[in-house]
Design an enzyme around this catalytic site. Structure first.
Site, short mmCIF file in Angstrom:
data_model
loop_
_atom_site.label_atom_id
_atom_site.label_comp_id
_atom_site.label_asym_id
_atom_site.label_seq_id
_atom_site.Cartn_x
_atom_site.Cartn_y
_atom_site.Cartn_z
N ASP A 39 1.02 -1.32 -0.06
CA ASP A 39 -0.02 0.02 -0.15
C ASP A 39 0.85 1.45 0.05
O ASP A 39 1.48 1.60 1.14
CB ASP A 39 -0.89 -0.14 1.15
CG ASP A 39 -2.15 0.87 1.29
OD1 ASP A 39 -2.18 1.55 0.07
OD2 ASP A 39 -3.18 0.74 2.08
N ASP A 40 0.81 1.92 -0.98
CA ASP A 40 1.64 3.34 -1.23
C ASP A 40 3.08 3.06 -1.33
O ASP A 40 4.03 3.86 -1.04
CB ASP A 40 1.32 4.27 -0.17
CG ASP A 40 -0.09 4.81 -0.15
OD1 ASP A 40 -0.69 4.46 -1.51
OD2 ASP A 40 -0.51 5.38 0.82
N CYS A 77 -5.53 4.39 -4.10
CA CYS A 77 -5.91 2.83 -3.67
C CYS A 77 -6.98 2.16 -4.17
O CYS A 77 -6.67 1.29 -5.07
CB CYS A 77 -5.54 2.99 -2.37
SG CYS A 77 -4.37 3.94 -1.58
N ARG A 81 -7.35 -0.85 -6.94
CA ARG A 81 -8.22 -2.04 -6.44
C ARG A 81 -9.52 -2.51 -7.39
O ARG A 81 -9.37 -3.78 -7.54
CB ARG A 81 -8.37 -2.13 -4.99
CG ARG A 81 -7.27 -2.25 -4.00
CD ARG A 81 -7.41 -1.84 -2.76
NE ARG A 81 -6.35 -2.09 -1.76
CZ ARG A 81 -5.38 -1.47 -1.95
NH1 ARG A 81 -5.10 -0.50 -2.38
NH2 ARG A 81 -4.27 -2.12 -1.05
N LYS A 134 -6.50 -5.04 3.40
CA LYS A 134 -7.26 -3.86 2.76
C LYS A 134 -8.20 -4.13 2.05
O LYS A 134 -7.76 -4.69 0.64
CB LYS A 134 -6.47 -2.65 2.50
CG LYS A 134 -6.90 -1.30 2.01
CD LYS A 134 -5.93 -0.29 1.94
CE LYS A 134 -6.40 0.98 1.21
NZ LYS A 134 -5.39 1.81 1.18
N HIS A 136 -11.31 -1.59 0.74
CA HIS A 136 -11.46 -0.36 0.12
C HIS A 136 -12.32 -0.18 -1.09
O HIS A 136 -12.07 0.64 -1.84
CB HIS A 136 -9.86 0.38 -0.27
CG HIS A 136 -10.12 1.64 0.09
ND1 HIS A 136 -8.85 2.43 -0.49
CD2 HIS A 136 -10.71 2.61 0.55
CE1 HIS A 136 -9.20 3.79 -0.26
NE2 HIS A 136 -10.17 4.10 0.43
N HIS A 226 1.63 2.24 3.92
CA HIS A 226 0.50 3.29 4.27
C HIS A 226 0.67 4.04 5.45
O HIS A 226 0.84 3.39 6.57
CB HIS A 226 -0.72 2.73 4.04
CG HIS A 226 -1.91 3.98 3.73
ND1 HIS A 226 -2.37 4.52 4.86
CD2 HIS A 226 -2.51 4.30 2.57
CE1 HIS A 226 -3.20 5.44 4.06
NE2 HIS A 226 -3.58 5.28 2.96
N ASP A 332 0.19 -0.40 -5.07
CA ASP A 332 -1.26 0.11 -5.65
C ASP A 332 -1.22 1.48 -6.35
O ASP A 332 -2.16 1.70 -7.07
CB ASP A 332 -2.04 0.05 -4.62
CG ASP A 332 -1.96 0.83 -3.55
OD1 ASP A 332 -0.78 1.34 -3.34
OD2 ASP A 332 -2.74 0.97 -2.42
N ASN A 333 0.10 2.21 -6.36
CA ASN A 333 0.09 3.46 -6.85
C ASN A 333 1.28 3.91 -6.63
O ASN A 333 2.26 3.42 -5.91
CB ASN A 333 -1.11 4.42 -6.40
CG ASN A 333 -1.38 4.51 -4.82
OD1 ASN A 333 -2.41 3.95 -4.30
ND2 ASN A 333 -0.31 4.69 -3.89
N LYS A 386 1.65 10.01 -5.70
CA LYS A 386 -0.01 9.44 -5.60
C LYS A 386 -0.84 10.59 -5.63
O LYS A 386 -0.64 11.84 -5.31
CB LYS A 386 0.14 8.92 -4.39
CG LYS A 386 -1.47 8.25 -4.11
CD LYS A 386 -1.44 7.82 -2.44
CE LYS A 386 -2.83 7.36 -1.96
NZ LYS A 386 -3.07 7.07 -0.43
#
Length: 554
Positions: A39-40, A77, A81, A134, A136, A226, A332-333, A386
């Protein structure tokens, strides 16, 4: 109708929709699929990509697989997804704008009924399906992973982030973070750390059906690294003092190390820093110390993430499943620049419930982010981070390893998108994608299988005619071959688009729309077609609907 689905690798490759067949029993040698999403995580963080953070397990995965240097996600994010689990554009999948929940098609704030979720189709084909971490993709009724094909799940119910040690909320809308297991609300276990616990849970799920002969699709949806930056000192202390020269120096160092690792062109240059970044030399000694600690904590979180990925791989090897598992690791980004502690909306809640004091940093009661300054180093050599449709917001790291993968240890620079993973999983599982599902017509896949690329049968997945576009709250891009339309100005207006040659200008600094007016007009026509195709609008929430402000770029 209930029959075994046949493999149509060429048709699946080009994303065509096929007649629906249920496949009750996978072939005896059907591959397991382990999908790991950080994540991130920034492009330049991992050792195998040229980063300085210690990631031995991911580095070994890279040696056993392929590193992808031009893999593209969405800039946020939830949007990524939705595309990942649908194989389709974000608006088609229902997540045209992260946090916006409306009745307008494309902006439902959940997976739409225009697509079929990957776990649902794989489970129908005889796979076990598991997720931990996660989600989301909506907290409303019917949007839980348990409703979308996951056999077993432990997830954050709705929020885009969470305290890594407790249920203590980090958003004003959610003063207590809500978790669900298999669709039912549960408590966070006392003393658990997020990345450790999600790894335990996923191993538990895979172990729950060890001898029934069915393959699994397991989604390790980690919340690390994250914000808030929290991790045990065991992991961050080894980085103490490493970042004392500041983020500008680290960014320069990573430009050199990325080139040495072969991830970027030897001619690549750094773009100007984002205007929000304060020069390191303008900070006081106390401010510099806190900033360096932020990066130490971030590095510690990535270090711990790598340790847990090593645990997953070791488990697969110990149980004899490693050789029959395709492993996909991705972020994810781009690197995350949000820094909400003093934000107008989030700040009051965070300041009341958390500390950003140096002595507390990294603990359960601390809330710090590494902000745009360190994100610029994490996204080197790309423009921004991001939230933006620049390369810095969307060009993410990916590694794929498994028995199907040829060219171990290589780097592939093909243009790929997150939408290509779902078709890849389907081709690997010999599952056809139906034109209709549960009595409703579904949109055909927008991605293409990369399995022929993994096996060495093809050099490219997308040719120069392939069009990939994305819009998120006015930030927009469209890619066709080496050319890219880009807008980072809101509101979105055609006159604000620029034209860039990504092959020669990776940092998006040379706007060529006046030099190549015909190419610019060609891509504008593609943008018009794309906008109509996916349904890009700017909906206003109706009564009872609303905008969940979490993760919105300040």
């Amino acid at each position: 109708m209930n029959c075994k689905a046949k493999s149509f690798p060429l048709l699946v490759l080009f994303g065509l929709s096929l007649f629906s067949c249920k496949k009750d029993t996978p072939s005896p040698k059907a591959s397991n699929i382990l999908l790991i999403v950080a994540d991130d995580l920034g492009y330049a963080d991992m050792g195998s990509f040229g980063g300085d953070i210690e990631t031995p397990n991911l580095d070994e995965l890279a040696r056993q697989g392929i590193r992808f240097s031009r893999f593209h996600t969405a800039p946020f994010c939830a949007v990524t997804r939705a595309m990942l689990l649908s194989g389709n554009f974000s608006h088609v999948a229902g997540m045209g704008s992260q946090g916006l929940v409306t009745g307008v098609p494309g902006y439902e704030g959940r997976l739409s009924d225009r697509i079929i979720p990957v776990p649902e189709l794989l489970r129908n084909a005889g796979y076990h399906t598991y997720i931990a971490g996660k989600w989301h993709l909506g907290g409303m009724e019917g949007a839980n992973p348990a409703d979308k094909g996951f056999e077993k799940s432990f997830v954050i119910q709705e929020e885009g982030g969470a305290n890594h040690y407790s249920e203590k909320g980090i958003f004003p809308e959610f003063p207590v973070t809500l978790y669900t297991e298999n669709g039912a609300q549960v408590k966070w276990p006392d003393g658990a750390y997020s990345t450790d616990f999600y790894t335990d849970k996923l191993i538990e799920y895979i172990q729950s059906n060890p001898k029934d002969g069915k393959p699994f699709f397991a989604f390790a949806a980690y919340t690390s690294p994250h914000w808030p930056l929290q991790v045990d000192s065991t992991y961050w202390k080894k980085y103490e003092g490493r970042y004392d020269k500041g983020y500008e120096v680290l960014r320069e160092q990573r430009l050199v190390s990325l080139k040495k690792a072969g991830m970027i062109s030897p001619n690549a240059q750094l773009p100007p820093l984002h205007p929000r970044v304060k020069p390191w030399d303008s900070l006081s000694p106390e401010e510099q110390k806190k900033e360096a600690r932020k990066m130490e904590l971030y590095a510690g979180m990535v270090d711990n993430l790598d340790y847990n990925i090593g645990r997953l791989i070791a488990f697969l090897k110990e149980t004899g499943q490693y050789e029959n598992t395709l492993i996909v690791f991705m972020s994810d980004n781009g690197a995350a620049a949000e820094d909400f502690f003093y934000h107008e909306y989030y700040g009051p809640f965070l300041q009341e419930n958390y500390s950003d004091a140096l002595e507390d940093m990294g603990k359960e009661n601390s809330f710090v982010s590494y902000g745009p300054q360190w994100a610029e180093a994490g996204s080197a050599p790309f423009l921004y981070f991001k939230g933006y449709t620049t390369e810095g917001g969307m060009n993410a790291p990916m590694i794929i390893a498994g028995k199907e993968v040829e060219g171990k240890g290589s780097i592939n620079s093909s243009f790929l998108t997150v939408m290509d993973l779902a078709p890849t999983f389907y081709e690997l599982a010999e599952v056809s994608y139906p034109e209709s599902w549960q009595g409703k017509a579904r949109k055909p896949l927008a991605g293409s299988s990369i399995l022929p690329l993994l096996t060495g049968k093809q050099d490219l997945v997308h040719d120069s005619t392939y069009v990939f576009g994305l819009e998120h709250r006015g930030n927009a891009m469209l890619r066709k071959g080496k050319w890219k339309l880009l807008n980072t100005t809101t509101p979105l207006e055609v006159k604000n688009f620029g034209l860039y040659n990504i092959e020669t200008d990776l940092s998006e600094q040379q706007n060529l729309k006046d030099l190549y007016p015909e190419k610019f007009q060609e891509l504008l026509l593609e943008w018009e077609k794309f906008s109509k195709q996916v349904g890009i609008v700017t909906p206003t929430p109706k009564a009872g609907e609303g905008l969940n402000n979490q993760n919105i770029k300040p």
